[in-house]
Design a protein around this motif. Structure first.
Motif, PDB file in Angstrom:
ATOM      1  N   THR A   1      60.893  18.481  47.735  1.00  0.00           N
ATOM      2  CA  THR A   1      61.594  18.051  48.932  1.00  0.00           C
ATOM      3  C   THR A   1      60.742  18.441  50.130  1.00  0.00           C
ATOM      4  O   THR A   1      60.063  19.476  50.095  1.00  0.00           O
ATOM      5  N   THR A   2      60.733  17.622  51.157  1.00  0.00           N
ATOM      6  CA  THR A   2      59.878  17.856  52.317  1.00  0.00           C
ATOM      7  C   THR A   2      60.721  18.172  53.543  1.00  0.00           C
ATOM      8  O   THR A   2      61.631  17.420  53.902  1.00  0.00           O
ATOM      9  N   HIS A   3      60.388  19.297  54.175  1.00  0.00           N
ATOM     10  CA  HIS A   3      61.054  19.713  55.407  1.00  0.00           C
ATOM     11  C   HIS A   3      60.302  19.097  56.587  1.00  0.00           C
ATOM     12  O   HIS A   3      59.120  19.370  56.781  1.00  0.00           O
ATOM     13  N   PRO A   4      60.970  18.286  57.386  1.00  0.00           N
ATOM     14  CA  PRO A   4      60.289  17.670  58.529  1.00  0.00           C
ATOM     15  C   PRO A   4      60.124  18.669  59.675  1.00  0.00           C
ATOM     16  O   PRO A   4      60.640  19.796  59.615  1.00  0.00           O
ATOM     17  N   VAL A   5      59.421  18.245  60.681  1.00  0.00           N
ATOM     18  CA  VAL A   5      59.288  19.042  61.901  1.00  0.00           C
ATOM     19  C   VAL A   5      60.232  18.477  62.951  1.00  0.00           C
ATOM     20  O   VAL A   5      60.176  17.285  63.267  1.00  0.00           O
ATOM     21  N   ARG A   6      61.108  19.312  63.477  1.00  0.00           N
ATOM     22  CA  ARG A   6      62.019  18.928  64.553  1.00  0.00           C
ATOM     23  C   ARG A   6      61.610  19.651  65.830  1.00  0.00           C
ATOM     24  O   ARG A   6      60.906  20.669  65.777  1.00  0.00           O
ATOM     25  N   PRO A   7      62.042  19.152  66.990  1.00  0.00           N
ATOM     26  CA  PRO A   7      61.619  19.778  68.253  1.00  0.00           C
ATOM     27  C   PRO A   7      61.946  21.264  68.347  1.00  0.00           C
ATOM     28  O   PRO A   7      61.246  22.016  69.035  1.00  0.00           O
ATOM     29  N   TRP A   8      63.007  21.717  67.652  1.00  0.00           N
ATOM     30  CA  TRP A   8      63.410  23.128  67.745  1.00  0.00           C
ATOM     31  C   TRP A   8      62.754  24.013  66.683  1.00  0.00           C
ATOM     32  O   TRP A   8      63.005  25.199  66.619  1.00  0.00           O
ATOM     33  N   HIS A   9      61.903  23.427  65.835  1.00  0.00           N
ATOM     34  CA  HIS A   9      61.273  24.185  64.770  1.00  0.00           C
ATOM     35  C   HIS A   9      59.960  24.815  65.239  1.00  0.00           C
ATOM     36  O   HIS A   9      59.215  24.194  66.004  1.00  0.00           O
ATOM     37  N   PRO A  10      59.620  25.998  64.745  1.00  0.00           N
ATOM     38  CA  PRO A  10      58.351  26.622  65.124  1.00  0.00           C
ATOM     39  C   PRO A  10      57.170  26.181  64.279  1.00  0.00           C
ATOM     40  O   PRO A  10      56.023  26.488  64.624  1.00  0.00           O
ATOM     41  N   TRP A  11      57.402  25.486  63.153  1.00  0.00           N
ATOM     42  CA  TRP A  11      56.270  25.038  62.348  1.00  0.00           C
ATOM     43  C   TRP A  11      55.732  23.710  62.871  1.00  0.00           C
ATOM     44  O   TRP A  11      56.410  22.988  63.591  1.00  0.00           O
ATOM     45  N   HIS A  12      54.512  23.382  62.487  1.00  0.00           N
ATOM     46  CA  HIS A  12      53.776  22.302  63.152  1.00  0.00           C
ATOM     47  C   HIS A  12      53.463  21.102  62.261  1.00  0.00           C
ATOM     48  O   HIS A  12      52.889  20.129  62.731  1.00  0.00           O
ATOM     49  N   ARG A  13      53.826  21.169  61.012  1.00  0.00           N
ATOM     50  CA  ARG A  13      53.642  20.014  60.130  1.00  0.00           C
ATOM     51  C   ARG A  13      54.699  20.069  59.036  1.00  0.00           C
ATOM     52  O   ARG A  13      55.261  21.138  58.765  1.00  0.00           O
ATOM     53  N   PRO A  14      54.989  18.943  58.414  1.00  0.00           N
ATOM     54  CA  PRO A  14      55.994  18.944  57.339  1.00  0.00           C
ATOM     55  C   PRO A  14      55.598  19.888  56.207  1.00  0.00           C
ATOM     56  O   PRO A  14      54.413  20.044  55.890  1.00  0.00           O
ATOM     57  N   ILE A  15      56.590  20.489  55.605  1.00  0.00           N
ATOM     58  CA  ILE A  15      56.386  21.447  54.522  1.00  0.00           C
ATOM     59  C   ILE A  15      57.050  20.905  53.262  1.00  0.00           C
ATOM     60  O   ILE A  15      58.253  20.603  53.269  1.00  0.00           O
ATOM     61  N   THR A  16      56.285  20.778  52.199  1.00  0.00           N
ATOM     62  CA  THR A  16      56.845  20.319  50.927  1.00  0.00           C
ATOM     63  C   THR A  16      57.100  21.511  50.021  1.00  0.00           C
ATOM     64  O   THR A  16      56.207  22.327  49.790  1.00  0.00           O
ATOM     65  N   SER A  17      58.327  21.612  49.524  1.00  0.00           N
ATOM     66  CA  SER A  17      58.730  22.694  48.635  1.00  0.00           C
ATOM     67  C   SER A  17      59.103  22.135  47.267  1.00  0.00           C
ATOM     68  O   SER A  17      59.623  21.016  47.179  1.00  0.00           O
ATOM     69  N   PRO A  18      58.901  22.895  46.215  1.00  0.00           N
ATOM     70  CA  PRO A  18      59.413  22.464  44.910  1.00  0.00           C
ATOM     71  C   PRO A  18      60.942  22.479  44.926  1.00  0.00           C
ATOM     72  O   PRO A  18      61.553  23.423  45.429  1.00  0.00           O
ATOM     73  N   ALA A  19      61.545  21.450  44.388  1.00  0.00           N
ATOM     74  CA  ALA A  19      63.005  21.378  44.300  1.00  0.00           C
ATOM     75  C   ALA A  19      63.489  21.593  42.871  1.00  0.00           C
ATOM     76  O   ALA A  19      64.595  22.096  42.652  1.00  0.00           O
ATOM     77  N   ILE A  20      62.670  21.192  41.901  1.00  0.00           N
ATOM     78  CA  ILE A  20      62.965  21.392  40.481  1.00  0.00           C
ATOM     79  C   ILE A  20      61.646  21.772  39.814  1.00  0.00           C
ATOM     80  O   ILE A  20      60.643  21.081  39.994  1.00  0.00           O
ATOM     81  N   TRP A  21      61.651  22.862  39.073  1.00  0.00           N
ATOM     82  CA  TRP A  21      60.417  23.220  38.390  1.00  0.00           C
ATOM     83  C   TRP A  21      60.700  23.893  37.051  1.00  0.00           C
ATOM     84  O   TRP A  21      61.790  24.374  36.785  1.00  0.00           O
ATOM     85  N   THR A  22      59.659  23.874  36.212  1.00  0.00           N
ATOM     86  CA  THR A  22      59.682  24.598  34.948  1.00  0.00           C
ATOM     87  C   THR A  22      58.553  25.617  34.966  1.00  0.00           C
ATOM     88  O   THR A  22      57.634  25.550  35.786  1.00  0.00           O
ATOM     89  N   ARG A  23      58.658  26.554  34.029  1.00  0.00           N
ATOM     90  CA  ARG A  23      57.635  27.602  33.943  1.00  0.00           C
ATOM     91  C   ARG A  23      57.588  28.080  32.494  1.00  0.00           C
ATOM     92  O   ARG A  23      58.631  28.338  31.890  1.00  0.00           O
TER      93      ARG A  23
END
Length: 233
Positions: free
Chosen positions: A169-191
């Motif tokens: 899942t990708t977290h977008p950048v909104r005007p109130w966010h301190p990060w500067h580019r979209p962040i992609t996180s694992p939403a489902i994983w195996t190990r």
């Protein structure tokens, strides 16, 4: 086959009601289900060695050294380990050994625009997409599923590269966010851990999310895939 359901911790994730959604599935698939309300059972070597699958729904809380050692040893020996949301990805924050076992840790769930927040849990309910990866399209847990949307907490996860990511899942950048580019996180994983298999599904904050057909399919397929009998194949 024997399944161990371990539940408890923060009540906001409704660990009893959430796990009860899946107990019938386990029983219908031939599991003898034992339910525990704390991780103390993990320190019981004889019980753990006889367990094929652990389903954990235990947010935050603490774990003793012998308990986490027992859990790690059981998984390494072939016991499957799975869960959803904070019940597995935000458990035992102070235990580095547990965090290494899981391979990913909840960091935050971004909120709506601060001016629109009213101090309730819905402040953190965002509309977002769960995107199946190329690996996920071939994996038994997620094969045949299309990308899907949810409106709930969107987990930002810190993780290592030993996990096999089935969906992101990708977290977008909104005007109130301190990060500067979209962040992609694992939403489902195996190990893979020794002879054992681990499955983590990050959606699952509330019962309605767990009852979403896509989320429920992933969790149920993950239980079967992680089980000791499956890991021998």
């Amino acid at each position: 086959m024997k399944a161990l359901v371990v539940r408890g911790g923060w009540e906001g994730h409704r660990p009893v009601e959430a796990t009860e959604l899946f107990v019938p599935f386990l029983k219908n698939n031939g599991y003898d289900v034992r339910i525990e309300e704390s991780p103390a059972i993990y320190a019981d070597q004889s019980e753990m060695s006889d367990t094929d699958l652990i389903v954990q729904c235990l947010t935050m809380s603490t774990i003793e050294r012998a308990e986490v050692a027992g859990l790690r040893a059981a998984v390494q020996a072939g016991t499957g380990f799975t869960g959803w949301h904070g019940g597995i990805a935000d458990s035992f924050r102070a235990s580095s050994d547990y965090l290494q076992l899981i391979g990913g840790q909840f960091a935050t769930h971004p909120s709506k625009e601060p001016a629109s927040c009213g101090g309730t849990e819905t402040d953190n309910f965002l509309r977002y997409s769960v995107n199946v990866t190329d690996l996920g399209r071939q994996h038994p847990i997620t094969a045949g599923l299309d990308d899907f949307e949810l409106e709930t907490e969107q987990y930002w996860v810190l993780h290592d590269d030993l996990i096999d990511v089935l969906a992101t899942t990708t977290h977008p950048v909104r005007p109130w966010h301190p990060w500067h580019r979209p962040i992609t996180s694992p939403a489902i994983w195996t190990r893979r851990w020794g002879e054992g298999r681990i499955v983590v599904t990050t959606p699952g904050h509330s019962l309605d999310v767990l009852e979403n057909p896509n989320v429920r399919a992933v969790i149920e397929r993950g239980m079967l895939w992680a089980s000791r009998t499956a890991s021998g194949s």
